[in-house]
Scaffold this motif. Structure first.
Motif, PDB file in Angstrom:
ATOM      1  N   MET A   1       0.821  -1.179   0.000  1.00 12.25           N
ATOM      2  CA  MET A   1       0.000   0.000   0.000  1.00 12.25           C
ATOM      3  C   MET A   1       0.877   1.259   0.000  1.00 12.25           C
ATOM      4  N   GLU A   2       1.991   1.215   0.720  1.00  8.10           N
ATOM      5  CA  GLU A   2       2.863   2.386   0.773  1.00  8.10           C
ATOM      6  C   GLU A   2       3.504   2.664  -0.581  1.00  8.10           C
ATOM      7  N   LEU A   3       3.899   1.616  -1.300  1.00  9.60           N
ATOM      8  CA  LEU A   3       4.483   1.808  -2.629  1.00  9.60           C
ATOM      9  C   LEU A   3       3.459   2.398  -3.592  1.00  9.60           C
ATOM     10  N   ALA A   4       2.237   1.889  -3.559  1.00  5.12           N
ATOM     11  CA  ALA A   4       1.184   2.407  -4.436  1.00  5.12           C
ATOM     12  C   ALA A   4       0.906   3.879  -4.126  1.00  5.12           C
ATOM     13  N   ALA A   5       0.879   4.241  -2.846  1.00  8.58           N
ATOM     14  CA  ALA A   5       0.634   5.627  -2.465  1.00  8.58           C
ATOM     15  C   ALA A   5       1.750   6.554  -2.932  1.00  8.58           C
ATOM     16  N   ALA A   6       2.959   6.000  -3.094  1.00 10.30           N
ATOM     17  CA  ALA A   6       4.101   6.794  -3.553  1.00 10.30           C
ATOM     18  C   ALA A   6       4.245   6.794  -5.068  1.00 10.30           C
ATOM     19  N   GLY A   7       3.288   6.171  -5.793  1.00 11.76           N
ATOM     20  CA  GLY A   7       3.302   6.202  -7.244  1.00 11.76           C
ATOM     21  C   GLY A   7       3.995   5.038  -7.910  1.00 11.76           C
ATOM     22  N   PHE A   8       4.168   3.921  -7.180  1.00 13.18           N
ATOM     23  CA  PHE A   8       4.814   2.744  -7.760  1.00 13.18           C
ATOM     24  C   PHE A   8       3.776   1.752  -8.244  1.00 13.18           C
TER      25      PHE A   8
END
Length: 58
Positions: A1-8
């Motif tokens: 979830m953190e990667l997706a929130a950072a645009g990954f």
């Protein structure tokens, strides 16, 4: 979830850096997560950055 929130994009999980199958019971693993590139219209800095047109290291 953190990667997706950072645009990954969704990460790929491997058992090691050589691409072995991921085993959650092992202490060693590798993850590849590609960042979604911004378009020029989003007013982001150029990929040329300050490296003289050779791209930039992320």
């Amino acid at each position: 979830m953190e990667l997706a929130a950072a645009g990954f994009d969704t990460p790929q999980w491997f058992g090691d850096v050589a691409g072995a199958d991921y085993d959650p019971d092992r202490d060693v693993f590798a993850v590849i997560a590609a960042h979604q590139r911004a378009t020029e219209s989003e007013d982001q800095p150029s990929a040329r950055g300050t490296t003289g047109g050779r791209g930039r290291v992320v």
